[in-house]
Design an enzyme around this catalytic site. Structure first.
Site, PDB file in Angstrom:
ATOM      1  N   LYS A  46       0.846  -1.192   0.000  1.00 25.60           N
ATOM      2  CA  LYS A  46       0.000   0.000   0.000  1.00 25.60           C
ATOM      3  C   LYS A  46       0.889   1.253   0.000  1.00 25.60           C
ATOM      4  CE  LYS A  46      -3.982  -2.123   2.271  1.00 25.60           C
ATOM      5  NZ  LYS A  46      -4.819  -2.187   3.497  1.00 25.60           N
ATOM      6  N   LYS A  51       7.335   1.512   3.540  1.00 20.68           N
ATOM      7  CA  LYS A  51       7.139   2.498   4.608  1.00 20.68           C
ATOM      8  C   LYS A  51       5.748   2.425   5.242  1.00 20.68           C
ATOM      9  CE  LYS A  51      10.954   5.179   4.290  1.00 20.68           C
ATOM     10  NZ  LYS A  51      11.786   5.647   5.404  1.00 20.68           N
ATOM     11  N   THR A  73       5.168  14.826  10.049  1.00 22.10           N
ATOM     12  CA  THR A  73       6.423  14.172   9.702  1.00 22.10           C
ATOM     13  C   THR A  73       7.160  14.985   8.656  1.00 22.10           C
ATOM     14  OG1 THR A  73       7.423  12.015   9.237  1.00 22.10           O
ATOM     15  CG2 THR A  73       5.605  12.725   7.787  1.00 22.10           C
ATOM     16  N   SER A  76      10.944  12.554   2.018  1.00 16.34           N
ATOM     17  CA  SER A  76      11.259  12.771   0.609  1.00 16.34           C
ATOM     18  C   SER A  76      10.134  12.259  -0.272  1.00 16.34           C
ATOM     19  CB  SER A  76      12.567  12.051   0.242  1.00 16.34           C
ATOM     20  OG  SER A  76      12.421  10.639   0.410  1.00 16.34           O
ATOM     21  N   TYR A 113      -3.371  10.836  -0.852  1.00 12.67           N
ATOM     22  CA  TYR A 113      -3.854  10.269   0.414  1.00 12.67           C
ATOM     23  C   TYR A 113      -4.252  11.352   1.419  1.00 12.67           C
ATOM     24  CZ  TYR A 113      -2.120   5.796  -1.309  1.00 12.67           C
ATOM     25  OH  TYR A 113      -1.906   4.667  -2.060  1.00 12.67           O
ATOM     26  N   GLY A 176      18.949   3.976   3.948  1.00 15.38           N
ATOM     27  CA  GLY A 176      18.862   5.429   3.993  1.00 15.38           C
ATOM     28  C   GLY A 176      19.017   5.857   5.439  1.00 15.38           C
ATOM     29  N   SER A 298      12.240  -2.054  -2.064  1.00 14.18           N
ATOM     30  CA  SER A 298      11.631  -1.158  -1.093  1.00 14.18           C
ATOM     31  C   SER A 298      10.497  -0.300  -1.624  1.00 14.18           C
ATOM     32  CB  SER A 298      12.709  -0.245  -0.498  1.00 14.18           C
ATOM     33  OG  SER A 298      13.420   0.420  -1.522  1.00 14.18           O
TER      34      SER A 298
END
Length: 305
Positions: A46, A51, A73, A76, A113, A176, A298
């Site tokens: 999703k 993440k 938050t 990037s 979203y 990262g 990822s």
């Protein structure tokens, strides 16, 4: 420090909301890389990235009163979109500080979203200043990676991979801020498996941090791997320093070639950040030759150039 039990608990907590993403194989890819590769397809998660797992786990542990207040938050792109998607699902307002030069695809994903986006300057200094300002206003901050709930949630991707293929020699993840790698190495340790991270040569602060034993600052944001241009956090580095023996480096050309190789052999178009793991298998054949290796793809939030 986060442990395997917390990763397992996070996996149970988010199971009804996060997707259990597929693990795919390609004989053509295996032949090209000289090893058996198991692709954990978080590009199909999703919001298009792993993440979502950490964001969902963190939100689910807030009280109803905290959720009603909303969360903040910086991102990037992928964390912001993931947090926004989880917030939309749970009815939580969300504000995201986003660099003004962020990927248009990722910016659109956050807006889709329902995120309230505030433009900030690129780089860690601007990120930290934005968060400090929000904390001064008593905002509830859900950081992109440096939080126990985020780490535990991200580790659930590797847990699903090893539950399906417990015989894997190891798992490789992009690096990262370290949320995915730190969560994954806890799982790998539980299964007595190898684990390492991969980062761009132009953003090699993670490798430098591991070698020097203390967190090094992020390098200037010059790599095409936009999801990996940040420094490690105190929570993620504490785990990585103890449990990861090496961090592999690849250059942007190798990441781009790996991106194209994955498309040729699987039909999937993934982010350069995600392709770094495939680039590492190609660049370091002596490490991976003939081994059964799990890799976390990822994310897939990019357009084909």
């Amino acid at each position: 420090m986060v442990d395997f039990k917390q990763v397992s608990a996070a996996a149970d907590r988010i199971a009804a909301r996060a997707l259990r993403t597929p693990v795919k194989q390609s004989q053509a890819l295996n032949s090209a890389l000289g090893c058996q590769v198991y692709l954990k397809c978080e590009n199909e998660q999703k919001s298009g990235a792993f993440k979502f797992r950490g964001a969902c786990n963190a939100l689910l542990q807030l009280s109803p009163e905290q959720r009603a207040k909303g969360v903040v938050t910086v991102s990037s792109g992928n964390h912001g979109a993931a947090l926004a998607a989880a917030c939309q699902m749970l009815g939580v307002p969300v504000t995201v500080g986003v660099a003004h030069n962020a990927s248009p695809v990722k910016r659109s994903n956050m807006l889709r979203y329902g995120a309230n986006i505030i433009a900030i300057e690129p780089g860690m200094e601007a990120r930290e200043a934005f968060i400090a300002e929000q904390l001064a206003q008593n905002a509830i901050v859900i950081p992109p990676y440096d939080h126990p709930d985020i780490i535990a949630g991200q580790g659930s991707a590797a847990l699903e991979l090893f539950e399906e293929y417990p015989h894997l020699w190891g798992v490789v993840t992009p690096l990262g801020g370290g949320g995915l790698l730190s969560g994954s190495c806890l799982v790998a340790e539980h299964y007595d498996a190898f684990c390492c991270g991969v980062e761009p040569e132009l953003a090699a602060d993670g490798k430098q941090s591991l070698e020097k034993g203390e967190i090094q600052p992020a390098m200037p944001p010059q790599s095409i791997c936009d999801g990996l241009l940040t420094s490690l956090g105190k929570h993620t580095f504490a785990i990585i320093k103890e449990k990861v023996t090496d961090i592999l480096l690849v250059n942007d050309a190798e990441a781009k070639a790996a991106q194209e190789l994955v498309e040729e052999t699987t039909g999937m178009w993934i982010e350069p950040s995600s392709a770094t793991v495939i680039a590492a298998l190609k660049r370091y054949p002596d490490i991976f030759k003939e081994k059964h290796v799990g890799v976390i793809l990822s994310g897939g939030n990019c357009v084909k150039s």
